[in-house]
Design a protein around this motif. Sequence first.
Motif, PDB file in Angstrom:
ATOM      1  N   LEU A 148       0.805  -1.217   0.000  1.00  0.00           N
ATOM      2  CA  LEU A 148       0.000   0.000   0.000  1.00  0.00           C
ATOM      3  C   LEU A 148       0.842   1.273   0.000  1.00  0.00           C
ATOM      4  CD1 LEU A 148      -2.602  -1.158   2.668  1.00  0.00           C
ATOM      5  CD2 LEU A 148      -2.823  -1.236   0.168  1.00  0.00           C
ATOM      6  N   LYS A 149       1.910   1.289   0.797  1.00  0.00           N
ATOM      7  CA  LYS A 149       2.722   2.499   0.913  1.00  0.00           C
ATOM      8  C   LYS A 149       4.140   2.121   1.313  1.00  0.00           C
ATOM      9  CE  LYS A 149       2.754   7.083   2.743  1.00  0.00           C
ATOM     10  NZ  LYS A 149       1.968   8.226   2.931  1.00  0.00           N
ATOM     11  N   VAL A 150       5.113   2.796   0.712  1.00  0.00           N
ATOM     12  CA  VAL A 150       6.523   2.579   1.024  1.00  0.00           C
ATOM     13  C   VAL A 150       7.132   3.928   1.380  1.00  0.00           C
ATOM     14  CG1 VAL A 150       8.748   1.743   0.180  1.00  0.00           C
ATOM     15  CG2 VAL A 150       6.632   0.681  -0.641  1.00  0.00           C
ATOM     16  N   ASN A 151       7.739   4.017   2.551  1.00  0.00           N
ATOM     17  CA  ASN A 151       8.411   5.245   2.981  1.00  0.00           C
ATOM     18  C   ASN A 151       9.866   4.937   3.306  1.00  0.00           C
ATOM     19  OD1 ASN A 151       6.342   7.143   2.888  1.00  0.00           O
ATOM     20  ND2 ASN A 151       5.619   6.609   4.939  1.00  0.00           N
ATOM     21  N   ASN A 152      10.774   5.689   2.715  1.00  0.00           N
ATOM     22  CA  ASN A 152      12.176   5.628   3.115  1.00  0.00           C
ATOM     23  C   ASN A 152      12.324   6.665   4.233  1.00  0.00           C
ATOM     24  OD1 ASN A 152      14.927   5.719   3.474  1.00  0.00           O
ATOM     25  ND2 ASN A 152      15.408   5.887   1.306  1.00  0.00           N
ATOM     26  N   ILE A 153      12.435   6.189   5.466  1.00  0.00           N
ATOM     27  CA  ILE A 153      12.452   7.094   6.622  1.00  0.00           C
ATOM     28  C   ILE A 153      13.864   7.290   7.162  1.00  0.00           C
ATOM     29  CG2 ILE A 153      10.046   6.660   7.222  1.00  0.00           C
ATOM     30  CD1 ILE A 153      11.018   4.737   9.400  1.00  0.00           C
ATOM     31  N   THR A 154      14.857   6.980   6.354  1.00  0.00           N
ATOM     32  CA  THR A 154      16.248   7.070   6.783  1.00  0.00           C
ATOM     33  C   THR A 154      16.618   8.470   7.251  1.00  0.00           C
ATOM     34  OG1 THR A 154      16.741   5.377   5.152  1.00  0.00           O
ATOM     35  CG2 THR A 154      18.617   6.566   6.062  1.00  0.00           C
ATOM     36  N   GLN A 155      16.235   9.477   6.514  1.00  0.00           N
ATOM     37  CA  GLN A 155      16.611  10.856   6.835  1.00  0.00           C
ATOM     38  C   GLN A 155      15.516  11.604   7.603  1.00  0.00           C
ATOM     39  OE1 GLN A 155      19.692  11.875   6.280  1.00  0.00           O
ATOM     40  NE2 GLN A 155      20.169   9.963   5.243  1.00  0.00           N
ATOM     41  N   THR A 156      14.462  10.913   7.972  1.00  0.00           N
ATOM     42  CA  THR A 156      13.344  11.525   8.682  1.00  0.00           C
ATOM     43  C   THR A 156      13.531  11.323  10.182  1.00  0.00           C
ATOM     44  OG1 THR A 156      11.928  10.903   6.830  1.00  0.00           O
ATOM     45  CG2 THR A 156      10.817  11.548   8.863  1.00  0.00           C
ATOM     46  N   PRO A 157      13.291  12.356  11.001  1.00  0.00           N
ATOM     47  CA  PRO A 157      13.366  12.146  12.450  1.00  0.00           C
ATOM     48  C   PRO A 157      12.395  11.048  12.884  1.00  0.00           C
ATOM     49  CG  PRO A 157      13.291  14.487  11.940  1.00  0.00           C
ATOM     50  CD  PRO A 157      13.005  13.751  10.653  1.00  0.00           C
ATOM     51  N   CYS A 158      12.921  10.044  13.574  1.00  0.00           N
ATOM     52  CA  CYS A 158      12.136   8.867  13.968  1.00  0.00           C
ATOM     53  C   CYS A 158      12.409   8.469  15.409  1.00  0.00           C
ATOM     54  CB  CYS A 158      12.520   7.658  13.102  1.00  0.00           C
ATOM     55  SG  CYS A 158      12.068   7.796  11.393  1.00  0.00           S
ATOM     56  N   VAL A 159      11.465   7.738  15.946  1.00  0.00           N
ATOM     57  CA  VAL A 159      11.679   6.999  17.183  1.00  0.00           C
ATOM     58  C   VAL A 159      12.005   5.586  16.736  1.00  0.00           C
ATOM     59  CG1 VAL A 159      10.644   6.157  19.310  1.00  0.00           C
ATOM     60  CG2 VAL A 159      10.007   8.413  18.429  1.00  0.00           C
ATOM     61  N   GLU A 160      13.201   5.095  17.107  1.00  0.00           N
ATOM     62  CA  GLU A 160      13.649   3.758  16.704  1.00  0.00           C
ATOM     63  C   GLU A 160      13.894   2.916  17.947  1.00  0.00           C
ATOM     64  OE1 GLU A 160      16.248   5.199  12.831  1.00  0.00           O
ATOM     65  OE2 GLU A 160      17.279   4.723  14.704  1.00  0.00           O
ATOM     66  N   ARG A 161      13.479   1.673  17.879  1.00  0.00           N
ATOM     67  CA  ARG A 161      13.692   0.762  18.998  1.00  0.00           C
ATOM     68  C   ARG A 161      13.987  -0.638  18.493  1.00  0.00           C
ATOM     69  NH1 ARG A 161      14.049   4.890  21.044  1.00  0.00           N
ATOM     70  NH2 ARG A 161      12.987   5.718  22.871  1.00  0.00           N
ATOM     71  N   GLU A 162      14.738  -1.375  19.318  1.00  0.00           N
ATOM     72  CA  GLU A 162      14.973  -2.797  19.118  1.00  0.00           C
ATOM     73  C   GLU A 162      14.875  -3.465  20.483  1.00  0.00           C
ATOM     74  OE1 GLU A 162      18.215  -4.361  16.769  1.00  0.00           O
ATOM     75  OE2 GLU A 162      18.503  -2.413  15.841  1.00  0.00           O
ATOM     76  N   ARG A 212      17.957 -10.990  18.796  1.00  0.00           N
ATOM     77  CA  ARG A 212      17.684  -9.574  18.586  1.00  0.00           C
ATOM     78  C   ARG A 212      16.559  -9.402  17.576  1.00  0.00           C
ATOM     79  NH1 ARG A 212      22.683  -5.472  17.335  1.00  0.00           N
ATOM     80  NH2 ARG A 212      21.448  -3.596  16.981  1.00  0.00           N
ATOM     81  N   THR A 213      15.607  -8.535  17.903  1.00  0.00           N
ATOM     82  CA  THR A 213      14.540  -8.237  16.954  1.00  0.00           C
ATOM     83  C   THR A 213      15.076  -7.295  15.900  1.00  0.00           C
ATOM     84  OG1 THR A 213      13.761  -6.260  18.098  1.00  0.00           O
ATOM     85  CG2 THR A 213      12.787  -8.367  18.776  1.00  0.00           C
ATOM     86  N   GLY A 214      14.318  -7.102  14.864  1.00  0.00           N
ATOM     87  CA  GLY A 214      14.671  -6.071  13.903  1.00  0.00           C
ATOM     88  C   GLY A 214      14.280  -4.716  14.451  1.00  0.00           C
ATOM     89  N   LYS A 215      14.800  -3.684  13.811  1.00  0.00           N
ATOM     90  CA  LYS A 215      14.473  -2.325  14.219  1.00  0.00           C
ATOM     91  C   LYS A 215      13.026  -2.026  13.849  1.00  0.00           C
ATOM     92  CE  LYS A 215      16.537   1.075  11.984  1.00  0.00           C
ATOM     93  NZ  LYS A 215      17.354   2.250  11.588  1.00  0.00           N
ATOM     94  N   ILE A 216      12.318  -1.374  14.759  1.00  0.00           N
ATOM     95  CA  ILE A 216      11.013  -0.812  14.449  1.00  0.00           C
ATOM     96  C   ILE A 216      11.153   0.697  14.564  1.00  0.00           C
ATOM     97  CG2 ILE A 216       9.659  -2.832  15.093  1.00  0.00           C
ATOM     98  CD1 ILE A 216       9.005  -1.401  17.742  1.00  0.00           C
ATOM     99  N   ALA A 217      10.384   1.420  13.774  1.00  0.00           N
ATOM    100  CA  ALA A 217      10.507   2.874  13.776  1.00  0.00           C
ATOM    101  C   ALA A 217       9.198   3.528  13.372  1.00  0.00           C
ATOM    102  CB  ALA A 217      11.611   3.295  12.807  1.00  0.00           C
ATOM    103  N   LEU A 218       8.928   4.666  13.973  1.00  0.00           N
ATOM    104  CA  LEU A 218       7.833   5.534  13.571  1.00  0.00           C
ATOM    105  C   LEU A 218       8.398   6.944  13.464  1.00  0.00           C
ATOM    106  CD1 LEU A 218       4.852   4.395  15.854  1.00  0.00           C
ATOM    107  CD2 LEU A 218       5.164   3.953  13.413  1.00  0.00           C
ATOM    108  N   THR A 219       7.919   7.682  12.482  1.00  0.00           N
ATOM    109  CA  THR A 219       8.402   9.049  12.320  1.00  0.00           C
ATOM    110  C   THR A 219       7.916   9.910  13.477  1.00  0.00           C
ATOM    111  OG1 THR A 219       6.512   9.647  10.941  1.00  0.00           O
ATOM    112  CG2 THR A 219       8.513   8.912   9.806  1.00  0.00           C
TER     113      THR A 219
END
Length: 173
Positions: free
Chosen positions: A71-85, A148-155
């Motif tokens: 449905l949607k693809v976002n490259n969030i590499t350069q976007t401020p995100c909350v990242e957790r593992e 280890r889980t994979g990284k999860i992230a939300l902008t």
Amino acid sequence: MKHTLSVLVEDEAGVLTRIAGLFARRGFNIESLAVGPAEQSGISRITMVVPGDDNTIEQLTKQLYKLINVLKVNNITQTPCVERELMLVKVSVTATNRAEVLEVAQVFRARIVDISDDTVTVEVVGDPGKMVAIVQMLNKFGIREVARTGKIALTRESRVNTEYLKSLEAKIQ
């Protein structure tokens, strides 16, 4: 460079297989993969960490959009995100160094989830940098196993950069 992609897909059988097949056919590796239900029923969010240059990631994004159920693809590499593992680390301990391992866990705000005569299992939640740092500290004791889980992230809706927040936190302490 590593890129973080956030992909919304219809929650149907075979979607993940098609995505993995796309990457395999093109000879690309997925370094981290996390899949789970999204905010809307029937939709899943896939968070992937993929190595490649900007052009390669742009091509992969176009190919992902061609897949059924994407449905949607976002490259969030350069976007401020909350990242957790999440990581579980089983560390070798002795009676003499057990307290030191517990102290390292406390410094990283990790939890002890299992303990025996010769091991301590530590649960760590945080950003990928925190994972690397605690593994470096625990290596001297002898790491027996890591899961280890994979990284999860939300902008970040605030659009505040994580590095900026870390610098503010450092000034406060």
